[in-house]
Design an enzyme around this catalytic site. Structure first.
Site, PDB file in Angstrom:
ATOM      1  N   HIS A 247      49.064  53.489  43.297  1.00 15.56           N
ATOM      2  CA  HIS A 247      49.074  53.227  44.640  1.00 15.56           C
ATOM      3  C   HIS A 247      49.795  54.307  45.742  1.00 15.56           C
ATOM      4  O   HIS A 247      49.975  53.938  46.835  1.00 15.56           O
ATOM      5  CB  HIS A 247      49.871  51.738  44.828  1.00 15.56           C
TER       6      HIS A 247
ATOM      7  N   GLY B  58      42.980  54.409  44.038  1.00 14.00           N
ATOM      8  CA  GLY B  58      42.462  53.238  43.155  1.00 14.00           C
ATOM      9  C   GLY B  58      42.657  51.901  43.998  1.00 14.00           C
ATOM     10  O   GLY B  58      41.856  51.099  43.624  1.00 14.00           O
ATOM     11  N   HIS B  59      43.362  51.992  45.050  1.00 20.17           N
ATOM     12  CA  HIS B  59      43.262  51.024  45.888  1.00 20.17           C
ATOM     13  C   HIS B  59      42.847  51.848  47.574  1.00 20.17           C
ATOM     14  O   HIS B  59      43.806  52.262  48.026  1.00 20.17           O
ATOM     15  CB  HIS B  59      44.490  50.261  46.402  1.00 20.17           C
TER      16      HIS B  59
ATOM     17  N   HIS C  95      37.463  44.040  43.395  1.00 18.44           N
ATOM     18  CA  HIS C  95      38.659  43.626  44.323  1.00 18.44           C
ATOM     19  C   HIS C  95      38.131  43.391  45.846  1.00 18.44           C
ATOM     20  O   HIS C  95      37.717  44.335  46.336  1.00 18.44           O
ATOM     21  CB  HIS C  95      39.805  44.197  44.084  1.00 18.44           C
TER      22      HIS C  95
ATOM     23  N   GLU D  70      41.338  38.614  41.852  1.00 20.31           N
ATOM     24  CA  GLU D  70      40.896  38.490  43.302  1.00 20.31           C
ATOM     25  C   GLU D  70      39.889  39.333  43.823  1.00 20.31           C
ATOM     26  O   GLU D  70      39.766  39.867  44.825  1.00 20.31           O
ATOM     27  CB  GLU D  70      42.295  39.326  43.994  1.00 20.31           C
TER      28      GLU D  70
ATOM     29  N   GLU E 119      41.508  35.591  49.364  1.00 19.10           N
ATOM     30  CA  GLU E 119      42.910  36.149  49.827  1.00 19.10           C
ATOM     31  C   GLU E 119      42.751  36.205  51.357  1.00 19.10           C
ATOM     32  O   GLU E 119      41.897  36.573  51.814  1.00 19.10           O
ATOM     33  CB  GLU E 119      43.127  37.409  49.090  1.00 19.10           C
TER      34      GLU E 119
ATOM     35  N   CYS F 206      44.342  38.382  53.117  1.00 19.43           N
ATOM     36  CA  CYS F 206      44.005  39.764  53.633  1.00 19.43           C
ATOM     37  C   CYS F 206      42.540  40.349  53.322  1.00 19.43           C
ATOM     38  O   CYS F 206      42.179  40.978  53.986  1.00 19.43           O
ATOM     39  CB  CYS F 206      44.801  40.825  52.233  1.00 19.43           C
TER      40      CYS F 206
ATOM     41  N   CYS G 213      51.510  41.190  50.632  1.00 18.69           N
ATOM     42  CA  CYS G 213      50.512  41.814  51.165  1.00 18.69           C
ATOM     43  C   CYS G 213      50.349  41.102  52.553  1.00 18.69           C
ATOM     44  O   CYS G 213      50.138  41.635  53.457  1.00 18.69           O
ATOM     45  CB  CYS G 213      49.354  42.186  50.459  1.00 18.69           C
ATOM     46  N   CYS G 214      50.018  39.378  52.090  1.00 17.95           N
ATOM     47  CA  CYS G 214      49.374  38.661  53.290  1.00 17.95           C
ATOM     48  C   CYS G 214      50.179  38.473  54.635  1.00 17.95           C
ATOM     49  O   CYS G 214      49.861  38.742  55.693  1.00 17.95           O
ATOM     50  CB  CYS G 214      48.938  37.709  52.718  1.00 17.95           C
TER      51      CYS G 214
END
Ligand SMILES: [Zn+2]
Length: 647
Positions: A136, A187-188, A264, A316, A332, A334, A412-413
Site C-alpha cells: 500500500h 496494488g491498491h 475489489h 469485498e 462497502e 467506500c 477506510c469508510c
C-alpha cells in the site's frame, strides 16, 4: 485543467439543505474531533491506531517500533483532507492550528529524498517498493497527495503541498518506462487520481504523465505482480493474498482492454475515476470507451438499487452479472463513494448528465446509510435485508453488522464519508467557461465566478418532499444554466422567469437561458412514490418489488412493522400514501404507508421446525422509511425488497 466541467470551489457555496446540512455539520462537530482522538489512541473503545505515534517515531522524536496496519498513515491523511474541506467551507476553524502542527510532524517524518511512509521508514527501510501487491505504499502516498492538494486549495498554505510534491517527484523518478525505473504500479489504486489532482493544482505535466503510466502499465505482460509474488514466495501482510488472483486488483489485463467491473470494488472505482480523468485530459477515446464499458456493465448488471457495489463478502468484490443477494452482500460504503467519484468524472469527460443519476442513487442511499444521524457510528457493509441474530461472527455473515459501529480496525469508510460530506458541494454544481451546471438538487447558495463576473445562485429544493425546486439566479450577463433532469422525473414542468418552457433535454440537461439581473427557475419533477421490480435474472428479487420516492429507496424496519418481515407481502403496485416522518429523522422526509399482508401459518404448534401448511393472509398496514436512515432507532430487522402477490 479539466477540459469540460469544473466543480465549484467549496469556498464558493454554502449548503443550506435541511437533510444534507445536518450530516455535513457533523463532520466538523463530531467526526473530526472523534477521529483525532482515535489517531492519538485516546479512545478506549477503539483499538489503538498508533497513527500519530508512528509519525513521531519516523521523525526521530519518539522511540519504539512502528505499529498498526501497514496503510495506517492514510488515516491521518484522510483526516487532514476532511479538515481541509471543512475549512474551505468555513467550518472547523479550530482545527487549523492542529492541522498545521501535524503537517509539520509529517514534514519531519519525510526522508531527504522525499520518501514518506512510517511503516517502511521505521520497520523495513530496505524493503521499500518491494511489495507493491500488499504494501500500500502508493495508496498511502495517494491519500497524502489528495489531502495536501485539498489543504493548499483551502488555506493557500504551501508546506503540505511541498511535502506532497517531494514525494510525488520521488514516485515519478522511481516508476516509469525508462530502463532505470521500476515497471510496477499500485496494488491498491489511488495514486493515479491523486497525481492528476496534483497536476491540476501545480500544472506540472510529469504528475499527469506518471498517472497515465500507472494505468497503461497495469496488467501488461510480463505481469509485474506475478513476477513480484514469485520472488517473494509467500504473502507478507495479508493471509488472504496467499492465493493472489490478478483480477482482484484489476491487473489481469490492461485497463483499457477491460469490459466489466471486476475484483475489489473500491480498487476498481478508484482506477476508473483516474481513467475517466485521463480520458478527458488526453482526449483518449479508447480510454473513454473502456470507462463506458465498465460503467455500463456495473450499472446495468452489478449494482444494487441502493447504488451499492461489490456483492461478495469474500474479498469485498464484484462477482458476476445479476448476482445481487440482499442479505450477504458487501456493498462497502467506500465503494459507493467510488461510484460517485467515477460518475462525476464520466459526466465531465462526456458532457452527459446521466452519470449524475447514479451519483445521486449512491449518495442518497448507501453513502448516507454509512453514517448515523448523530454522526458517531458507521456502516462498512450495507445489506438490503437484515435479521440481526443471523449476523454472527465466524460464519458466512461475519462481515454484516446489524448496528453501526463506532470505528473499524481497517477504518477506510468513516473518513471517506467525512471527506465526501465535507466536499459535497463538488457534486451539486459545476461550471464550464460559459455555463453553470446543476447536478444535484440540494438546497444551497453559491457564488460562481466566470472570469471577472460573479453569478449568484440560490437553490431551494423540495426534491424529497414533492419534487419542486426553485432556483434564483443573479447574473451579470446573459448566460446558460444547464440542469440535470433526473431519470425518475415524469411530467416535468419547467418555468423560467414566469414563462413555461418545453421540457427538452440534450445529454440529460435542460438549458435555461438567464439574463442580466434576477432570474427564477422553477422545476417540478412530480416526485411521487413508485414501485420497481428487478430484471428477472436477478434471482434474489424475482417476485419482489422495491419502493422508491425520487432518489430514495425505502425499507421496512422492525421498529414500525414488527419482526419476521419475511412474512410480508404487498399487492402489485399497491397505492402508497405519505405519512409523517419519524420525528428524529432529519429533513422531515415523509415515511410511506401502504396496505400489505402477512402470510402466517394457522398451525398452532409452531414449536416444530417444519409442519403442514395452512396459510392465512393477515392484513396489515406497513410503514416504510428511507433506507439511508435505517438502524437509527435501535437494532431490528430491515427489509428493502418486498414479496409481491397478484390479487
Ligand atoms: Zn471503506
Amino acid at each position: 485543467m479539466g477540459k469540460y466541467l469544473k466543480p465549484l470551489g467549496l469556498n464558493e457555496l454554502e449548503i443550506t439543505d435541511t437533510f444534507f446540512g445536518q450530516y455535513v455539520k457533523k463532520v466538523s462537530e463530531k467526526i473530526i474531533p472523534h477521529q483525532w482522538k482515535i489517531l492519538n489512541n485516546q479512545l478506549e473503545e477503539a483499538e489503538p491506531t498508533y497513527c500519530i505515534q508512528n509519525f513521531r517515531i519516523a521523525a526521530g522524536e519518539a522511540e519504539g517500533k512502528r505499529q498498526g496496519v501497514v496503510f495506517q498513515d492514510s488515516d491521518l491523511y484522510k483526516w487532514l483532507e476532511s479538515v481541509a474541506y471543512c475549512l474551505a467551507g468555513g467550518q472547523g476553524k479550530g482545527f487549523e492550528e492542529l492541522a498545521d502542527e501535524v503537517i509539520g510532524l509529517i514534514g519531519r517524518a519525510q526522508e531527504p529524498d522525499g520518501y514518506l511512509n512510517t511503516y517502511y521508514t521505521v520497520n523495513a527501510p530496505d524493503k521499500k517498493w518491494t511489495n507493491l501487491v500488499e504494501g500500500h505504499e502508493l495508496y498511502v502516498a495517494g491519500h497524502m497527495i489528495e489531502a495536501a492538494v485539498a489543504y493548499y486549495t483551502a488555506t493557500g498554505k504551501e508546506q503540505f503541498l511541498m511535502i506532497a510534491k517531494k514525494k510525488a517527484d520521488l514516485i515519478c523518478s522511481v516508476f516509469g518506462r525508462e530502463e532505470r525505473q521500476l515497471k510496477g504500479y499500485p496494488g491498491h489504486q489511488e495514486i493515479e487520481l491523486a497525481l492528476i489532482k496534483l497536476y491540476r493544482v501545480t500544472g506540472q505535466k510529469k504528475y499527469l504523465e506518471t498517472a497515465k503510466y500507472f494505468i497503461e502499465q497495469r496488467g501488461k505482460e510480463p505481469n509485474y505482480f506475478t513476477e513480484e509474488i514469485k520472488q517473494r514466495g509467500k504473502a507478507e501482510f495479508f493471509r488472504e493474498f496467499e492465493d493472489y488472483e490478478l483480477t482482484y486488483s484489476q491487473s489481469h489485463i490492461e485497463p483499457v482492454k477491460q469490459d466489466s467491473a471486476e475484483g475489489h470494488a473500491v480498487r476498481m472505482m478508484y482506477m476508473c475515476a483516474a481513467m475517466a480523468d485521463l480520458a478527458e485530459e488526453f482526449e483518449d477515446k479508447e480510454m473513454l470507451a473502456a470507462c463506458e464499458r465498465i460503467w455500463n456493465n456495473m450499472t446495468a448488471k452489478r449494482m444494487y438499487i441502493t447504488g451499492g457495489i461489490g456483492s461478495s463478502g469474500f474479498q469485498e468484490r464484484f462477482t458476476t452479472d445479476y448476482d445481487l443477494p440482499n442479505s450477504t452482500n458487501y456493498s462497502e460504503t467506500c465503494a459507493s463513494i467510488g461510484v460517485m467519484m467515477f460518475g462525476q468524472r464520466m459526466a465531465s469527460a462526456t458532457g452527459n448528465a446521466k452519470y449524475y443519476d447514479i451519483v445521486e442513487q449512491a449518495l442518497y442511499n448507501t453513502v448516507i446509510a454509512g453514517i448515523n444521524i448523530e454522526g458517531d457510528r458507521y456502516f462498512y457493509v450495507n445489506p438490503l435485508e437484515v435479521v440481526p441474530e443471523f449476523c454472527k461472527e465466524h460464519t458466512y455473515m461475519n462481515h454484516v453488522k446489524p448496528v453501526r459501529q463506532k470505528w473499524f480496525s481497517v477504518a477506510c469508510c468513516p473518513p471517506n464519508i467525512a471527506r465526501t460530506l465535507a466536499s459535497l458541494g463538488q457534486y451539486i454544481y459545476a461550471r464550464d467557461e460559459k455555463a453553470l451546471y446543476i447536478h444535484q438538487f440540494i438546497s444551497s447558495r453559491g457564488k460562481v465566478h466566470f472570469n471577472d463576473e460573479t453569478m449568484e445562485v440560490d437553490m431551494d429544493s423540495g426534491l424529497l418532499k414533492d419534487g419542486t425546486v426553485t432556483i434564483c439566479i443573479r447574473s451579470e450577463s446573459d448566460r446558460k444554466v444547464k440542469i440535470r433532469i433526473p431519470q425518475y422525473a415524469e411530467n416535468v414542468k419547467i418555468i423560467v422567469n414566469g414563462e413555461k418552457k418545453e421540457a427538452v433535454y440534450v445529454n440529460g440537461y435542460f438549458t435555461a437561458n438567464v439574463s442580466q439581473g434576477s432570474n427564477s427557475i422553477k422545476l417540478d419533477f412530480a416526485v411521487t412514490p413508485r414501485w420497481l421490480t428487478a430484471n428477472e435474472k436477478v434471482r434474489a428479487n424475482n417476485g419482489k418489488a422495491v419502493l422508491l420516492k425520487g432518489p430514495m429507496v425505502y425499507c421496512l424496519e422492525e421498529a414500525d412493522n414488527g419482526n419476521l418481515l419475511s412474512q410480508i407481502y404487498v399487492e402489485e403496485n399497491v397505492p402508497v400514501k405519505e405519512a409523517d416522518s419519524a420525528e428524529k429523522f432529519p429533513g422531515q422526509i415523509p415515511a410511506l404507508e401502504y396496505d400489505g399482508y402477512r402470510l402466517k401459518n394457522r398451525q398452532e404448534d409452531m414449536e416444530r421446525l417444519y409442519c403442514p401448511i395452512e396459510y392465512e393472509k393477515v392484513k396489515t398496514v406497513l410503514k416504510a422509511v428511507p433506507y439511508c436512515m435505517w438502524n437509527n432507532r435501535g437494532e431490528g430487522e430491515m427489509l428493502v425488497w418486498h414479496k409481491v402477490i397478484i390479487s
